[in-house]
Each structure stands twice: as structure tokens, then as C-alpha cells.
Design an enzyme around this catalytic site. Structure first.
Site, PDB file in Angstrom:
ATOM      1  N   LYS A 114      -7.049  10.572   4.103  1.00 19.83           N
ATOM      2  CA  LYS A 114      -8.496  10.643   3.892  1.00 19.83           C
ATOM      3  C   LYS A 114      -9.217   9.341   4.202  1.00 19.83           C
ATOM      4  O   LYS A 114     -10.427   9.335   4.403  1.00 19.83           O
ATOM      5  CB  LYS A 114      -8.816  11.087   2.457  1.00 19.83           C
ATOM      6  CG  LYS A 114      -8.447  12.539   2.222  1.00 19.83           C
ATOM      7  CD  LYS A 114      -9.086  13.107   0.975  1.00 19.83           C
ATOM      8  CE  LYS A 114      -8.851  14.608   0.900  1.00 19.83           C
ATOM      9  NZ  LYS A 114      -9.248  15.213  -0.343  1.00 19.83           N
ATOM     10  N   LYS A 196      -2.968  21.667   7.504  1.00 23.82           N
ATOM     11  CA  LYS A 196      -3.151  22.419   6.261  1.00 23.82           C
ATOM     12  C   LYS A 196      -4.562  23.010   6.190  1.00 23.82           C
ATOM     13  O   LYS A 196      -5.524  22.346   6.580  1.00 23.82           O
ATOM     14  CB  LYS A 196      -2.937  21.425   5.111  1.00 23.82           C
ATOM     15  CG  LYS A 196      -3.035  21.985   3.740  1.00 23.82           C
ATOM     16  CD  LYS A 196      -3.020  20.866   2.709  1.00 23.82           C
ATOM     17  CE  LYS A 196      -4.346  20.149   2.632  1.00 23.82           C
ATOM     18  NZ  LYS A 196      -4.489  19.182   1.553  1.00 23.82           N
ATOM     19  N   LYS A 199     -10.523  22.569   2.327  1.00 23.56           N
ATOM     20  CA  LYS A 199     -11.962  22.765   2.089  1.00 23.56           C
ATOM     21  C   LYS A 199     -12.781  21.801   2.936  1.00 23.56           C
ATOM     22  O   LYS A 199     -13.904  22.080   3.297  1.00 23.56           O
ATOM     23  CB  LYS A 199     -12.300  22.513   0.616  1.00 23.56           C
ATOM     24  CG  LYS A 199     -11.763  23.545  -0.348  1.00 23.56           C
ATOM     25  CD  LYS A 199     -12.351  23.290  -1.747  1.00 23.56           C
ATOM     26  CE  LYS A 199     -11.307  23.399  -2.833  1.00 23.56           C
ATOM     27  NZ  LYS A 199     -10.659  22.119  -3.166  1.00 23.56           N
TER      28      LYS A 199
END
Ligand code: TYM
Length: 329
Positions: A114, A196, A199
Site C-alpha cells: 500500500k 487479489k 475494495k
């Protein structure tokens, strides 16, 4: 009740929940709710570690609670609450931060992913995120943490933190275990089956939302990436087809052999259509119940207040002990 092991888990209200959240987490919580003493949280304080819109967050929190209930979590058997309603989470997180080595946090793969390319800009909250997650779990002395595969490393950090704390200050925390199902623990993106389903991915055809209309589900599945082979078999080297079959397997309850026999001689188009039928049949009752629940927002607010008060009793007892052993009282 006393003899049941306690499970704790949570989902970030940071966007629309998708079928990965359902297969990797919610569905398993529902299936096992009789077996455990259950605490499920909407982790709003985790959702503020990256940029977000406050109004949207407020809406997403209520929406996710309604999804929990609509999916079949029974409020007479599960405590359902919002993380920020129980202030002990952040207090414990601070205390745990002071016993968590920076090195442990630097090794978290989710943080690395991230923060890639923007190490200097991401919030300190994103870096210490796993400590808040450890606090969530340890506050309730949870034995097990039912999650998808991507959260395994975070649960292991919670485990290590509990052990380190117990070693430094004496037996205080239950050491939790991750609970991960062998099938469906990592649902991949429909547009890129090497990544993956998440969201945070914005691609139109990336994920199937739990609240997506049947038509949309059919379209997204029709466009899902496959390959140029023909046979419909579970082969991890063919990630697109493998992912679609895994979703089918998770939701239909059929075995790998049954599914392969069923699709023998059929084409990808047939398989995608049948998969859409299974997904829609699974989600239809969830969506119907969701619509009912959203008509009565007061019900959800009352339930959240009542359940937060209930779990707070456990949180307070843990904090009393933690403050004492740490010399803060
Ligand atoms: P979150 O919100 O990303 O995901 C919620 C749950 O869904 C699972 N999941 C998946 N499972 C299979 N395939 C996928 N593609 C997929 N994507 C998500 C996740 O593994 C998770 O179980 N840090 C956590 C939230 C959290 C938490 C906790 C969890 C905060 N405190 C304490 C357990 C215990 C998170 O971001 O999950």
C-alpha cells in the site's frame, strides 16, 4: 456459552463489500456462529488510515452492519459493533505500540504494497495499522480470528504481540490463532486473476459487489479474464478459470470432482452463465434482507449501541488488567 471459544473479526467500511469478503470471511462467520462466542466489528478507525470522505464513511458503516445482518449473522448469537464506539481499542493500540518493534511492522507485506512508491506520504496510521488490529483482537481475549488469507500475517503479528506482552508483563492476553478456510481464502480479481479482489481496486470489472444487481453480475462474469485453453478443470496455473471455479465451488458446496465432471465438454460461456446463476442465487436473499433492514435505520442504531455496551464490559476488564501490569495504575 462459557465453554465456547471466542472469535473476533472485522471488515473495513472503506468501499462496497465484495464477494471476496463474503467467501473469505462473512460466510464462514455465519456458518460457524453456533460453535463460537462471536464478536464482529466494523473497523471504521482502520478505514481512516488512507484518504476517505467522512460522509461516505458514515454511510458505509451502516451499510456494512446491514450486510452483516443480511448475510445471516444472528444478533442473538453475535455481538456486532463499530470499533470507534468502544474507545478502549485506540487506548490499547497505543500501549501495544510501545511494545511492538518497528522491525515487525516494516515486514508487513500489506504495508509494503500500500505504501509502494509513496513511503514518505502515507500516514503513520497506515504503518501502525496492524497494532490497532492486534488491539481489536487482544482486547476481547479472542481465541480465534476467522479471516481470508491476506490477513494471516496481521493475525500472526497479533499473536507475536500477545506473546511478547505476556513475557514482559506476565500472562495478560489470550494468544489468538488465525482461522482460514482452505477453499476461497483468496478470491482474485475478475479483470486480473493474478491480483487479489480488493475494495481499493477501481476497475469496472474487478469485483462482484455483494449488492450488485443480477444483470451487472452477469455482465462482469461474462467479461472475466480466462485463457485460450478449453478444458474446465481446477488448474492453479490457469488463474482465471481456477478463480471462477473456486468461486463456484465455494458457493455451490460441490466438490472439485463433481464440478469438473459437470462441466466436461462445456465451454467457458456456459460455465460463466452457470456461475452467475450460483452467485445470484446466493446474493438474492442477502440483498432482499438488506433492503428490508435499510428501511429501519433506528433498528441498526439501537442494536449497535446495545452491543457496544455489551462488548465494552469485556474491553474494560482487559484494560483494567493491562493498565495495572504496565504500571499505569
Ligand atoms: P478487509 O476489510 O480488507 O477484509 C475483510 C475480510 O475479508 C477478507 N478478504 C478476502 N477473502 C478472500 N478473498 C479476497 N479477495 C478477500 N479480500 C478480503 C479479509 O481477509 C478479511 O477477513 N485488517 C482487516 C480488518 C480488521 C480485522 C481486525 C480483521 C481490522 N481489525 C481484527 C480481523 C480481526 C482488513 O482490512 O480486512
Amino acid at each position: 456459552m462459557k465453554n465456547k471459544k471466542r472469535v473476533f473479526s472485522g471488515i473495513q467500511p472503506s468501499g462496497d463489500p465484495h464477494i471476496g469478503n463474503y467467501i473469505g470471511a462473512i460466510r464462514n462467520w455465519v456458518a460457524d456462529q453456533e460453535e463460537y462466542d462471536n464478536i464482529f466489528c466494523v473497523v471504521d478507525q482502520h478505514a481512516i488510515t488512507a484518504s476517505y470522505d467522512p460522509e461516505e464513511l458514515r454511510r458505509n458503516v451502516r451499510q456494512l452492519v446491514a450486510v452483516y445482518l443480511a448475510s445471516g449473522l444472528d444478533p442473538s448469537r453475535c455481538s456486532l459493533f463499530v470499533q470507534s464506539h468502544v474507545p478502549e481499542h485506540t487506548e490499547l493500540a497505543w500501549l501495544l505500540m510501545c511494545v511492538t518493534p518497528m522491525g515487525w511492522l516494516s515486514r508487513m507485506t500489506q504495508f509494503k504494497e500500500k505504501s509502494e512508491g509513496k513511503q514518505e506520504q502515507v500516514s503513520a496510521g497506515l504503518f501502525t495499522y496492524p497494532v490497532l488490529m492486534a488491539a481489536d483482537i487482544l482486547l476481547y481475549q479472542a481465541d480465534g480470528v476467522p479471516v481470508g488469507d491476506d490477513q494471516k500475517q496481521h493475525v500472526e503479528l497479533a499473536r507475536d504481540t500477545a506473546q511478547r506482552f505476556n513475557h514482559l508483563f506476565g500472562e495478560t492476553f489470550t494468544v489468538p490463532q488465525p482461522i482460514i478456510r482452505p477453499v476461497g481464502a483468496r478470491v482474485m480479481g475478475l479483470d486480473d486473476p493474478t491480483r487479489k479482489m480488493a475494495k481499493s481496486e477501481s476497475g469496472q470489472n474487478h469485483s462482484i459487489g455483494l449488492l450488485d444487481e443480477p444483470d451487472r453480475i452477469r455482465k462482469k462474469l461474462a467479461r472475466a479474464v480466462t485463457d485460450s485453453h478449453k478444458e474446465i478443470v481446477f488448474d492453479p496455473r490457469r488463474p482465471g478459470v481456477f478463480n471462477l471455479l473456486t468461486i463456484y465451488r465455494s458457493l455451490s458446496g460441490q466438490s472439485q470432482e463433481e464440478i469438473e465432471a459437470h462441466f466436461e465438454g462445456k465451454g467457458y460461456g456456459d460455465m460463466k452463465r452457470e456461475l452467475a446463476d450460483v452467485v445470484i442465487a446466493t446474493l438474492e436473499p442477502v440483498q432482499a434482507r438488506f433492503r428490508e433492514l435499510t428501511e429501519d435505520p433506528a433498528y441498526i442504531d439501537e442494536l449497535l449501541a446495545e452491543h457496544a455496551a455489551r462488548v465494552r464490559v469485556i474491553a474494560r476488564a482487559t484494560m483494567d488488567k493491562v493498565r495495572r501490569v504496565m504500571g499505569l495504575r
